[in-house]
Design a protein around this motif. Structure first.
Motif, short mmCIF file in Angstrom:
data_model
loop_
_atom_site.label_atom_id
_atom_site.label_comp_id
_atom_site.label_asym_id
_atom_site.label_seq_id
_atom_site.Cartn_x
_atom_site.Cartn_y
_atom_site.Cartn_z
N UNK A 281 0.83 -1.20 0.00
CA UNK A 281 0.00 0.00 0.00
C UNK A 281 0.86 1.25 0.00
N UNK A 282 0.25 2.36 -0.34
CA UNK A 282 0.90 3.67 -0.30
C UNK A 282 0.56 4.32 1.04
N UNK A 283 1.55 4.54 1.85
CA UNK A 283 1.32 5.04 3.22
C UNK A 283 1.11 6.55 3.24
N UNK A 284 0.00 6.97 3.85
CA UNK A 284 -0.18 8.36 4.21
C UNK A 284 0.41 8.58 5.61
N UNK A 285 1.15 9.67 5.84
CA UNK A 285 1.71 9.93 7.18
C UNK A 285 0.63 10.53 8.09
N UNK A 286 -0.28 9.69 8.55
CA UNK A 286 -1.50 10.18 9.19
C UNK A 286 -1.25 10.93 10.50
N UNK A 287 -0.42 10.36 11.37
CA UNK A 287 -0.14 11.05 12.63
C UNK A 287 0.59 12.36 12.37
#
Length: 326
Positions: A281-287
């Motif tokens: 998957x393509x990670x979003x830097x959510x935190x």
């Protein structure tokens, strides 16, 4: 033009101190006077600033946060980033949820006038950007988290959606996959268009199916492509829930992952590590999105000039067994 506490006081025929006391739950204010002040506040669309509230008791040291739902898969990580940042700065966090209905939006705007928070962080519920822009113009500091390709005219935090789509396509091409099925979210979202454009710049889709960001969209997207006889050897899903639905549909159809079909998602929510097989998957830097947005708002409250253009954070491809490196 920004409505001020002086405008409210003038129209209500009271002092600014009286207006400020009304904003602080009406302490020591006669009930009829308080009702008149509230009526003027509603009529003028006044948004109390920390300075106005401060006439009675100083800055509220509270930040508001508006979200559409706490059930979104990545909301917890964003909220944690926000909470850690504002708490370190000595602020409290006041959380609001709001659906897309006019009644819900109206209740929120009424709460803005009645409550004393210094600024607002937003994961924008659908259809609220016009309201939020109006609040910003009236003097309420606002920062948007996950702009979804919109350019709201006030500070926001975005991610590299186009680059994320391109990284998924490059990875699939490197695996020798050449016939992608793309299952997207709704095309009116800018993030959807950017992910499609980035992916298409590298690898031309055989078929694009658009729907909601749900598992059901992933299942029905794969089922539709199979029913139409589409030949595809990989799936790019626009979020991990769509990817999970796609994995289930492929399994039900007797297609093996990744041998027959490689699958790549987007977000890297915790579930992505526990699908079968675990999801590339393509990670979003959510935190970090939450931390960055909170930092921007705190800087604005400290009197710093912050950009109206989005602060853009990078995405990252995370490779797991649904599309392993060859």
């Amino acid at each position: 033009m920004r409505v001020t506490i002086a405008d409210v006081a003038r129209q209500a025929g009271v002092s600014k101190t009286t207006v400020s006391r009304v904003l602080n739950s009406g302490a020591e204010v006669e009930a009829g006077t308080a009702a008149r002040v509230h009526e003027v506040i509603a009529g003028l669309g006044y948004v109390p600033s920390s300075g106005a509230v401060g006439l009675a008791r100083g800055s509220s040291r509270v930040i508001g946060m508006l979200t559409p739902s706490l059930t979104w898969p990545w909301m917890g990580e964003v909220l944690q980033g926000v909470a850690d940042t504002v708490e370190r700065a000595g602020y409290g966090l006041l959380l609001f949820t709001c659906d897309r209905s006019a009644d819900s939006i109206g209740r929120f705007t009424a709460q803005v006038s009645a409550r004393a928070f210094d600024g607002l962080l937003v994961v924008a519920p659908e259809g609220t950007l016009v309201t939020l822009s109006a609040l910003h113009r009236r003097g309420l500091p606002v920062v948007l988290i996950d702009d979804r390709g919109h350019r709201p005219g006030f500070p926001s935090v975005a991610i590299t959606n186009r680059a994320g789509g391109a990284s998924a396509a490059r990875h699939l091409r490197a695996l020798g996959r050449s016939r992608p099925l793309v299952i997207a979210g709704r095309r009116e979202f800018g993030c959807v268009r950017e992910r499609l454009e980035g992916f298409g710049e590298v690898l031309r889709p055989e078929c694009v199916v658009a729907g909601e960001f749900t598992e059901d969209t992933g299942r029905t997207g794969v089922e539709r492509a199979l029913a139409e006889g589409r030949a595809f050897d990989c799936v790019f899903a626009h979020n991990d829930l769509i990817a999970a639905g796609a994995l289930a549909a492929l399994r039900a159809a007797g297609r093996t992952v990744p041998d027959d079909v490689a699958v790549v998602g987007f977000d890297d929510i915790p579930m992505a590590r526990h699908t079968e097989p675990p999801l590339t998957t393509v990670r979003q830097p959510m935190r970090r999105m939450g931390e960055t947005a909170a930092g921007l708002l705190l800087a604005a409250l400290a009197g710093e000039v912050i950009p109206s253009e989005p602060v853009v954070l990078p995405t990252e491809l995370v490779v797991r067994r649904s599309a392993p490196t060859a």
